[in-house]
Design a protein around this motif. Structure first.
Motif, mmCIF file in Angstrom:
data_model
loop_
_atom_site.group_PDB
_atom_site.id
_atom_site.type_symbol
_atom_site.label_atom_id
_atom_site.label_comp_id
_atom_site.label_asym_id
_atom_site.label_seq_id
_atom_site.Cartn_x
_atom_site.Cartn_y
_atom_site.Cartn_z
ATOM 1 N N THR A 95 0.835 -1.208 0.000
ATOM 2 C CA THR A 95 0.000 0.000 0.000
ATOM 3 C C THR A 95 0.866 1.252 0.000
ATOM 4 O OG1 THR A 95 -1.802 -1.115 1.179
ATOM 5 C CG2 THR A 95 -1.770 1.294 1.262
ATOM 6 N N PHE A 96 1.897 1.260 0.847
ATOM 7 C CA PHE A 96 2.797 2.412 0.905
ATOM 8 C C PHE A 96 3.602 2.556 -0.387
ATOM 9 C CE2 PHE A 96 3.199 2.635 5.838
ATOM 10 C CZ PHE A 96 1.959 3.235 5.895
ATOM 11 N N PHE A 97 4.096 1.440 -0.920
ATOM 12 C CA PHE A 97 4.820 1.496 -2.189
ATOM 13 C C PHE A 97 3.932 2.080 -3.296
ATOM 14 C CE2 PHE A 97 8.275 -2.014 -1.531
ATOM 15 C CZ PHE A 97 8.947 -1.153 -0.694
ATOM 16 N N TRP A 98 2.701 1.620 -3.323
ATOM 17 C CA TRP A 98 1.749 2.100 -4.334
ATOM 18 C C TRP A 98 1.496 3.599 -4.147
ATOM 19 C CZ3 TRP A 98 -0.219 2.353 -8.769
ATOM 20 C CH2 TRP A 98 -1.514 2.769 -9.037
ATOM 21 N N ALA A 99 1.442 4.052 -2.899
ATOM 22 C CA ALA A 99 1.240 5.475 -2.630
ATOM 23 C C ALA A 99 2.403 6.304 -3.172
ATOM 24 C CB ALA A 99 1.080 5.707 -1.129
ATOM 25 N N VAL A 100 3.636 5.810 -2.995
ATOM 26 C CA VAL A 100 4.812 6.525 -3.526
ATOM 27 C C VAL A 100 4.734 6.606 -5.043
ATOM 28 C CG1 VAL A 100 7.324 6.561 -3.707
ATOM 29 C CG2 VAL A 100 6.261 5.773 -1.597
ATOM 30 N N LEU A 101 4.392 5.497 -5.675
ATOM 31 C CA LEU A 101 4.302 5.468 -7.136
ATOM 32 C C LEU A 101 3.202 6.401 -7.638
ATOM 33 C CD1 LEU A 101 4.751 1.616 -7.690
ATOM 34 C CD2 LEU A 101 6.423 3.418 -8.169
ATOM 35 N N CYS A 102 2.103 6.481 -6.897
ATOM 36 C CA CYS A 102 1.025 7.395 -7.269
ATOM 37 C C CYS A 102 1.519 8.839 -7.243
ATOM 38 C CB CYS A 102 -0.157 7.249 -6.310
ATOM 39 S SG CYS A 102 -1.097 5.736 -6.547
ATOM 40 N N PHE A 103 2.230 9.184 -6.190
ATOM 41 C CA PHE A 103 2.777 10.535 -6.085
ATOM 42 C C PHE A 103 3.732 10.826 -7.240
ATOM 43 C CE2 PHE A 103 6.418 13.120 -4.671
ATOM 44 C CZ PHE A 103 5.768 14.322 -4.472
ATOM 45 N N ILE A 104 4.588 9.871 -7.562
ATOM 46 C CA ILE A 104 5.545 10.058 -8.657
ATOM 47 C C ILE A 104 4.828 10.366 -9.963
ATOM 48 C CG2 ILE A 104 7.224 8.855 -10.124
ATOM 49 C CD1 ILE A 104 8.200 7.412 -7.594
ATOM 50 N N TRP A 147 13.584 7.229 -3.353
ATOM 51 C CA TRP A 147 14.205 5.940 -3.051
ATOM 52 C C TRP A 147 14.493 5.793 -1.558
ATOM 53 C CZ3 TRP A 147 13.768 2.293 -6.472
ATOM 54 C CH2 TRP A 147 13.542 2.667 -7.793
ATOM 55 N N LEU A 148 14.728 6.907 -0.875
ATOM 56 C CA LEU A 148 14.876 6.849 0.581
ATOM 57 C C LEU A 148 13.550 6.479 1.232
ATOM 58 C CD1 LEU A 148 17.142 9.966 1.261
ATOM 59 C CD2 LEU A 148 17.804 7.550 1.303
ATOM 60 N N ILE A 149 12.446 6.955 0.660
ATOM 61 C CA ILE A 149 11.120 6.580 1.169
ATOM 62 C C ILE A 149 10.873 5.091 0.962
ATOM 63 C CG2 ILE A 149 8.637 6.819 0.792
ATOM 64 C CD1 ILE A 149 9.716 9.086 2.364
ATOM 65 N N PHE A 150 11.201 4.590 -0.233
ATOM 66 C CA PHE A 150 11.074 3.149 -0.498
ATOM 67 C C PHE A 150 11.895 2.353 0.519
ATOM 68 C CE2 PHE A 150 9.996 4.222 -5.077
ATOM 69 C CZ PHE A 150 8.733 3.677 -5.034
ATOM 70 N N LEU A 151 13.123 2.800 0.759
ATOM 71 C CA LEU A 151 14.017 2.112 1.686
ATOM 72 C C LEU A 151 13.460 2.140 3.113
ATOM 73 C CD1 LEU A 151 16.746 0.668 2.074
ATOM 74 C CD2 LEU A 151 17.781 2.923 2.456
ATOM 75 N N PHE A 152 12.935 3.291 3.536
ATOM 76 C CA PHE A 152 12.367 3.426 4.873
ATOM 77 C C PHE A 152 11.160 2.503 5.047
ATOM 78 C CE2 PHE A 152 9.331 5.550 7.762
ATOM 79 C CZ PHE A 152 10.092 5.536 8.929
ATOM 80 N N ILE A 153 10.293 2.468 4.044
ATOM 81 C CA ILE A 153 9.110 1.598 4.103
ATOM 82 C C ILE A 153 9.531 0.137 4.201
ATOM 83 C CG2 ILE A 153 7.108 0.762 2.800
ATOM 84 C CD1 ILE A 153 6.938 3.594 1.578
ATOM 85 N N TYR A 154 10.503 -0.243 3.401
ATOM 86 C CA TYR A 154 11.010 -1.621 3.440
ATOM 87 C C TYR A 154 11.582 -1.944 4.817
ATOM 88 C CZ TYR A 154 13.692 -5.773 2.191
ATOM 89 O OH TYR A 154 14.211 -7.050 2.157
ATOM 90 N N PHE A 155 12.320 -0.989 5.386
ATOM 91 C CA PHE A 155 12.980 -1.194 6.679
ATOM 92 C C PHE A 155 11.965 -1.403 7.814
ATOM 93 C CE2 PHE A 155 14.663 0.801 10.613
ATOM 94 C CZ PHE A 155 15.671 -0.117 10.889
ATOM 95 N N ILE A 156 10.907 -0.601 7.853
ATOM 96 C CA ILE A 156 9.940 -0.686 8.957
ATOM 97 C C ILE A 156 8.930 -1.821 8.762
ATOM 98 C CG2 ILE A 156 10.164 1.743 9.534
ATOM 99 C CD1 ILE A 156 7.478 2.226 8.156
ATOM 100 N N THR A 157 8.951 -2.474 7.588
ATOM 101 C CA THR A 157 8.026 -3.591 7.334
ATOM 102 C C THR A 157 8.779 -4.888 7.074
ATOM 103 O OG1 THR A 157 7.909 -3.014 4.981
ATOM 104 C CG2 THR A 157 6.215 -2.082 6.416
ATOM 105 N N LEU A 158 9.923 -5.062 7.707
ATOM 106 C CA LEU A 158 10.738 -6.263 7.476
ATOM 107 C C LEU A 158 10.029 -7.531 7.926
ATOM 108 C CD1 LEU A 158 14.389 -5.173 8.358
ATOM 109 C CD2 LEU A 158 13.507 -5.891 6.141
ATOM 110 N N LYS A 159 9.380 -7.477 9.068
ATOM 111 C CA LYS A 159 8.704 -8.672 9.567
ATOM 112 C C LYS A 159 7.433 -8.911 8.763
ATOM 113 C CE LYS A 159 10.424 -8.312 14.316
ATOM 114 N NZ LYS A 159 10.064 -8.231 15.737
ATOM 115 N N ALA A 160 7.266 -10.123 8.317
ATOM 116 C CA ALA A 160 6.111 -10.437 7.480
ATOM 117 C C ALA A 160 5.766 -11.903 7.584
ATOM 118 C CB ALA A 160 6.390 -10.064 6.024
ATOM 119 N N LYS A 161 4.568 -12.247 7.133
ATOM 120 C CA LYS A 161 4.168 -13.641 7.058
ATOM 121 C C LYS A 161 3.487 -13.883 5.733
ATOM 122 C CE LYS A 161 -0.363 -13.054 9.283
ATOM 123 N NZ LYS A 161 -1.245 -13.480 10.392
ATOM 124 N N THR A 162 3.520 -15.139 5.291
ATOM 125 C CA THR A 162 2.936 -15.501 4.009
ATOM 126 C C THR A 162 1.510 -15.971 4.212
ATOM 127 O OG1 THR A 162 5.083 -16.177 3.187
ATOM 128 C CG2 THR A 162 3.168 -16.930 1.965
#
Length: 432
Positions: A390-399, A415-430
């Motif tokens: 959702t956050f990635f999509w929001a960045v792309l929408c803004f772009i 790209w710093l925003i992409f990196l920050f989003i990735y960093f704070i969402t590291l934990k995940a489940k399938t």
């Protein structure tokens, strides 16, 4: 099920058609061709998906900016060169092609297991917020006060005199996404109502004083998608409200920043003079403002394309300019950039850098790539509960919304925003 918002947009389109006829001084074959093309694009973006906010609708501001260019509202406009017209047509066509080709492979994209990313650490986000606020206060102290209130009260253009701490200013800009992050925390019972509203108030205060309409729009886009995802609401229900609110805030911040508040002349007269629109031209505030921030960027694009004809292409140095300069590779390897070809500083639209690097080939390849990337993340965000997507999509929408200004794909902040989003969402489940 009837989509009321799409019906409303269709109704407004008919009204706009009449308005476009009254705005045009020459209702000729060019006008008819561009008008038919515009409304065909509207039909296409409304029909490819149930969601109105989709990869095609994101480029509508760019399409409308190209359409408005034909009215020649400003004396600063000029006849576009054949190369510029070709670059614009190529970009639009191949972007649409990239979107449609990806949608044809929708099933293969979604058949993979969906990763459910969540943000777990409130403390980490708190630390980023505090650090950004500290840098913000330092910048305000060095500027001489809070910029928004200096401009509003003293009626001076403080924007060009604002002080930014090099590199660390990105942490201040990062505050734009914190209202969305803390709203996510609040709805998941990780922070209380009071803390959320404190962060919201502080973030809005900071964003007003950054004096950047682009960053403010960035924050609104993030909250728009976060609110919809967390509350499981279809974005169609309030997209028009979000567009109106964003437009109003853009105008308000613009008036404060350029100090268009003047007791001797009206806002419209000031904007006309600022944008180079003749006094006798019968246009409204929207026409002048939209022309100022779209058509004149196409003039810049045309100027850059014309100048690069007599020079060598950059072969990547323009698209990677922000990274090269931050990492000092330009100094280490004697990479030079002509001031007149700085697409970010001059706002040469999303097309400038690909063209400066590889000509029409670069425009074609990157248009297809942008279309594919945007559509993949659109599908991932729509068909999963992942806050990361959702956050990635929001960045792309803004772009893409900013595509008529400059290419935020090539801006380090994105790209710093992409990196920050990735960093704070590291934990995940399938999700099986």
């Amino acid at each position: 099920m009837i989509n009321k918002t799409k019906i409303l947009i269709s109704f407004f389109s008919v009204i706009l058609l009449y308005y476009f006829f009254t705005l045009s001084e020459n209702v000729d074959s060019v006008f008819f061709s561009m008008t038919i093309g515009l409304f065909f694009y509207v039909f296409l973006m409304l029909s490819i998906d149930k969601e109105i906010v989709n990869p095609l609708s994101l480029m509508f501001p760019f399409i409308l900016g190209v359409y408005y260019y034909q009215y020649m509202l400003s004396s600063k406009q000029e006849i576009l060169s054949l190369d510029t017209i070709s670059a614009i047509i190529f970009f639009i066509f191949f972007y649409v092609l990239g979107v449609l080709l990806t949608l044809l492979n929708k099933k293969s994209i979604l058949k993979k297991k969906i990763i459910n990313h969540k943000i777990h650490s409130v403390l980490v986000v708190d630390l980023f917020l505090i650090f950004g606020l500290v840098i913000f206060l330092i910048e305000c102290a060095l500027t001489g006060g809070f910029p928004f209130f200096i401009a509003l009260i003293h009626k001076i253009n403080v924007y060009e005199d604002m002080y930014y701490v090099p590199i660390l200013h990105y942490f201040v800009m990062l505050i734009a996404i914190f209202p969305s992050v803390y709203y996510y925390f609040y709805k998941n019972n990780k922070v209380g109502r009071f803390k959320f509203f404190v962060v919201l108030f502080v973030s809005i205060f900071v964003l007003l004083n950054i004096m950047s309409r682009q960053i403010f729009i960035f924050s609104i886009v993030f909250m728009f998608f976060t609110y919809a995802k967390v509350n499981k609401i279809n974005t169609n229900k309030y997209i028009l409200k979000a567009v109106i609110f964003t437009s109003v805030m853009f105008l308000v911040l613009g008036f404060v920043r350029i100090q268009s508040i003047n007791n001797s002349i009206s806002q419209l007269e000031y904007l006309k003079a600022y944008a180079g629109v003749p006094k006798e031209r019968n246009v409204n505030t929207f026409d002048v403002t939209f022309n100022l921030y779209t058509s004149q960027n196409l003039v810049t694009l045309n100027d850059m394309i014309t100048k690069v004809d007599s020079q060598e292409f950059g072969y990547g140095k323009y698209s990677l300019q922000s990274f090269i300069k931050v990492l000092k590779y330009d100094q280490a390897y004697n990479i030079e950039y002509a001031v007149q070809l700085d697409s970010f500083a001059r706002l040469g639209t999303i097309i400038a850098d690909p063209y400066l690097d590889f000509g029409l080939v670069g425009v074609t390849l990157l248009a297809i790539l942008y279309g594919i990337i945007n559509t993949v993340f659109f599908l991932k965000a729509k068909h999963s509960d992942s806050i990361r997507y959702t956050f990635f999509w929001a960045v792309l929408c803004f772009i893409m919304i900013m595509s008529v200004f400059t290419n935020f794909y090539n801006v380090l902040f994105s790209w710093l925003i992409f990196l920050f989003i990735y960093f704070i969402t590291l934990k995940a489940k399938t999700n099986k």
